[in-house]
Design a protein around this motif. Structure first.
Motif, PDB file in Angstrom:
ATOM      1  N   ILE A  59      27.232  39.163   0.544  1.00  9.06           N
ATOM      2  CA  ILE A  59      26.107  39.633  -0.274  1.00  9.06           C
ATOM      3  C   ILE A  59      25.825  38.643  -1.393  1.00  9.06           C
ATOM      4  N   ALA A  63      22.670  36.009  -1.580  1.00 11.02           N
ATOM      5  CA  ALA A  63      21.616  36.416  -2.510  1.00 11.02           C
ATOM      6  C   ALA A  63      21.442  35.464  -3.682  1.00 11.02           C
ATOM      7  N   ALA A  75      18.191  36.822  -1.205  1.00  9.30           N
ATOM      8  CA  ALA A  75      18.859  37.700  -0.233  1.00  9.30           C
ATOM      9  C   ALA A  75      18.059  37.743   1.064  1.00  9.30           C
ATOM     10  N   ASP A 117      18.729  41.493   6.340  1.00  7.21           N
ATOM     11  CA  ASP A 117      19.105  42.911   6.355  1.00  7.21           C
ATOM     12  C   ASP A 117      20.542  43.090   6.820  1.00  7.21           C
ATOM     13  N   GLN A 120      23.049  42.432   3.983  1.00  5.00           N
ATOM     14  CA  GLN A 120      23.052  43.494   2.982  1.00  5.00           C
ATOM     15  C   GLN A 120      23.587  44.812   3.541  1.00  5.00           C
ATOM     16  N   PHE A 138      20.808  50.554   0.140  1.00  6.32           N
ATOM     17  CA  PHE A 138      20.427  49.512   1.089  1.00  6.32           C
ATOM     18  C   PHE A 138      18.957  49.669   1.443  1.00  6.32           C
ATOM     19  N   ARG A 142      13.625  42.938   5.410  1.00  7.57           N
ATOM     20  CA  ARG A 142      13.527  41.529   4.996  1.00  7.57           C
ATOM     21  C   ARG A 142      13.039  40.678   6.164  1.00  7.57           C
ATOM     22  N   SER A 282      20.786  42.352  -4.205  1.00 10.52           N
ATOM     23  CA  SER A 282      20.313  42.420  -2.820  1.00 10.52           C
ATOM     24  C   SER A 282      18.808  42.288  -2.691  1.00 10.52           C
TER      25      SER A 282
END
Length: 354
Positions: A59, A63, A75, A117, A120, A138, A142, A282
């Motif tokens: 993460i 990001a 991210a 995604d 994350q 979450f 993306r 995120s």
């Protein structure tokens, strides 16, 4: 490309986690429910172990790859899509093994989830088996990353406090939010700071999201768990743990010392500040208005009744009190002989320097 060996990690008795419900989920989220189930059951296996630590690390390393000066997508999953470029960055040392662990799951599901995604989602799910951890939101949707992140955007443990605060400030993070993000070190370990002792937990007992990291880093250091002279490492106070130079200095800097101390004795506060800080991380480089809240896919981590204590044989006199407006409280000392923390059992070849 990264090696596609799957993890064979086995820890203590796994927790039984409820599978995400597909009922009443938005379409964007419902299609990701099988991905979440697969990660929970076959990657993390109900344990707050090395696979979870690695996914949580991703993460951050993905990001933070954004800058108002040199660009980057934040991210966006570039650390997976453009791994040949980003794994060559010094700050991403060890992530090749993390990607070898989680990568096969992305390849298995890449037809329904973008790399951004996936990073994350896996990171949010990684906390589900960590007692005391907060549930992290979450968001999905993306788009695929356009390019690799620029180099030199990930802070290093040997960076000065000024450098770390400036790097985070450039993407909108305050000093208290930075300390909140460092709560992740309560369940993390290091392989590459001192490569002679892989799986060494940071100043804490790993696999439980508690206040130990914030207490132990303030203790006077007097030993190295392995070899001395490693860049980014200073002496620790508990045998078997490794102390990062950056943690040591942030815990004693007047801009961050009081937040650090407050977390040391308030686990619920630590958790409550970590969750929004990770969510903010995120969303770097993303338009939240174009994303869908799929937080229903994330199980609630198990509760933890945390009692802040000094390690055996250590007392208030061993604390390097750094907050100018409040004295560090006198805590009970754990009974027993001095601790000797065992290394974190590794995923198959996995590294984790969160």
């Amino acid at each position: 490309m990264f090696n596609l060996k799957l993890s064979a990690l086995v820890f203590a008795l796994p927790l039984v986690l409820a599978a995400p419900s597909k009922r009443a989920l938005p379409a964007e989220c419902a299609k990701l429910a099988p991905v979440a189930e697969d990660l929970l059951e076959n990657l993390f296996e109900g344990v707050c172990g090395d696979s979870a630590h690695g996914a949580l690390r991703l993460i951050f390393h993905d990001a933070i790859g954004i800058s108002p000066v040199v660009g980057g997508g934040g991210a966006d999953g570039s650390i997976i899509t453009f791994n040949e470029t980003e794994l060559a960055f010094e700050a991403n040392d060890g992530l090749d093994d993390v990607l070898a662990d989680v990568g096969p799951f992305f390849l298995k599901h890449q037809n329904v989830i973008s790399s951004g995604d996936f990073v994350q989602l896996a990171g949010a799910l990684s906390l589900a088996a960590c007692p005391g951890a907060p549930k992290v939101q979450f968001f999905a949707g993306r788009p695929p990353p356009k390019a690799a992140s620029p180099n030199f955007l990930v802070p290093e443990p040997f960076n000065t406090t000024d450098q770390i605060l400036e790097r985070f400030a450039s993407v909108g993070f305050s000093p208290p939010e930075i300390i909140a993000l460092l709560s992740s070190h309560s369940i993390a370990g290091a392989d590459t700071v001192d490569p002679t002792i892989p799986g060494t937990p940071f100043d804490t007992t790993p696999s439980v999201y508690d206040t130990n990291i914030f207490i132990d880093v303030l203790l006077k250091g007097f030993l190295f768990p392995g070899t001395a002279g490693n860049q980014g490492e200073v002496m620790t106070a508990v045998n078997g743990t490794l102390r990062l130079q950056s943690d040591f200095e942030l815990a004693r800097d007047p801009r961050t010392a009081c937040v650090w101390q407050e977390f040391a004795t308030n686990q619920p506060l630590m958790a409550s500040k970590f969750a929004p800080a990770v969510l903010k991380l995120s969303l770097l480089g993303q338009d939240v208005n174009k994303l869908t809240d799929c937080s229903a896919l994330i199980p609630q981590p198990p509760a933890l009744k945390d009692t802040p204590e000094f390690p055996p044989g250590q007392f208030l006199s061993d604390i390097q009190d750094s907050c100018a407006v409040a004295r560090f409280p006198d805590l009970p000392t754990q009974p027993g002989p001095p601790l000797d923390i065992a290394p974190i059992p590794q995923a198959d070849g996995g590294d984790d320097d969160s």
